[in-house]
Design a protein around this motif. Structure first.
Motif: not given
Length: 340
Positions: A112, A116, A159, A163, A276, A278-280, A283
């Motif tokens: 992840e 990003s 990112y 995180f 994930n 959605k995080k991508y 970003c």
């Protein structure tokens, strides 16, 4: 609710195909030409070569590892994936990350962090398709490349701040799996067909939305098109009548966003893994905003100088794009493969 939206979209698209059959067919043909003459020559060699590459996925906490893990949350041995993604383009970076994760070579946290900022528009595509073909301005290529690189790296850095990497998550064993030429070609052909399907489909979807936009609002068509399929969005933005400063800033933003066509390709490449997505997407949206702001600020500075010192003079054909992509792919294979 999702089922209702799917039904409405299906009816809308089917109705558009029937009512605007000529335009929709033309959009599909344009998407097919883009895939055949631009995407395949610039992307396919990298897909094959990337299947042969191996990366040092386990950090040794030397100086290089400490720097890259502090900045981006990944070992220095994985940073070549960023370079490959910038040279080859969507979705090669996601394909490499997915392959490493599926082989248990990297953890979910590492995957992840990499996703990003390591899935980006390609240099060959920017030079040949965007700067040369669409804009007829070869001097803009370094500008867009620099903006995309800066935006992606800043996104990876932010990112990692939000995180933070977990060092213990990198201690998974490296699974070595050599890939022969047949396996590399087979998987690359499958991936390139998937990319082509996404491009053609979203070219049609973009045209469907463009048909319902009033003539007075056609200027926003580039933004809408860029949200769906970034190549069509860039073409519409270039022809929208915006000032060069606004148009180039929007194009930089569209390049870094990628469009839902690219996101669908990325999702398909990632497959059924628990990465994930959605995080991508968040970003990519952040990277797009950074690209627009940076382009708007630097436009006058860069193009004042480039008008005095032209960067390029000739325009690439798709033959030279294929040759350039092949050369760069071979260069990466030789200099970035893991040393035994």
């Amino acid at each position: 609710m999702l089922t209702v939206l799917k039904s409405v979209f299906a009816v809308f698209l089917a109705g558009s195909i029937v009512l605007y059959s000529d335009k929709m067919t033309g959009a599909a043909f344009d998407g097919l030409n883009l895939w055949l003459y631009t995407v395949i020559p610039s992307l396919f060699p990298f897909m094959v070569i990337s299947s042969w590459l191996s990366f040092n996925t386990k950090p040794h906490f030397g100086t290089a590892d400490k720097i890259t893990m502090k900045l981006f949350g990944i070992p220095s041995g994985l940073m070549p994936v960023f370079l490959i993604s910038m040279l080859s383009g969507y979705p090669t970076g996601a394909r490499i990350i997915s392959s490493l994760y599926s082989k248990n070579s990297i953890s979910k946290d590492t995957a992840e962090h990499m996703l990003s900022f390591c899935n980006n528009p390609g240099a060959v595509f920017i030079i040949s398709a965007v700067s040369s073909s669409i804009l007829s301005d070869r001097a803009s290529a370094p500008f867009f490349l620099a903006i995309c690189i800066f935006s992606s790296l800043l996104t990876g850095f932010i990112y990692n701040l939000l995180f933070p990497c977990r060092y213990k998550s990198y201690m998974k064993p490296l699974v070595s799996a050599k890939s022969g030429i047949y396996d590399s070609l087979s998987s690359s052909v499958k991936s390139i067909l998937l990319v082509g399907g996404c491009i053609i489909f979203f070219s049609v979807v973009t045209e469907a939305f463009m048909n319902i936009i009033p003539e007075d609002y056609k200027a926003v068509g580039g933004i809408i098109g860029g949200m769906l399929e970034f190549t069509r969005g860039i073409s519409l933005t270039a022809a929208s009548g915006y000032s060069p400063k606004i148009a180039y800033s929007l194009i930089a933003a569209i390049l870094c966003w990628g469009g839902f066509s690219v996101h669908l390709q990325t999702l398909a490449v990632i497959g059924e893994s628990d990465i994930n997505i959605k995080k991508y997407i968040v970003c990519k949206a952040f990277s797009s905003v950074v690209a627009y702001i940076t382009s708007f600020i630097l436009y006058d500075i860069y193009f004042f100088k480039s008008s005095v010192y032209p960067v390029f003079s000739e325009i690439y054909t798709y033959h030279s794009a294929f040759a350039a992509a092949s050369f760069l792919a071979i260069f990466i294979f030789i200099f970035f493969r893991e040393k035994k």
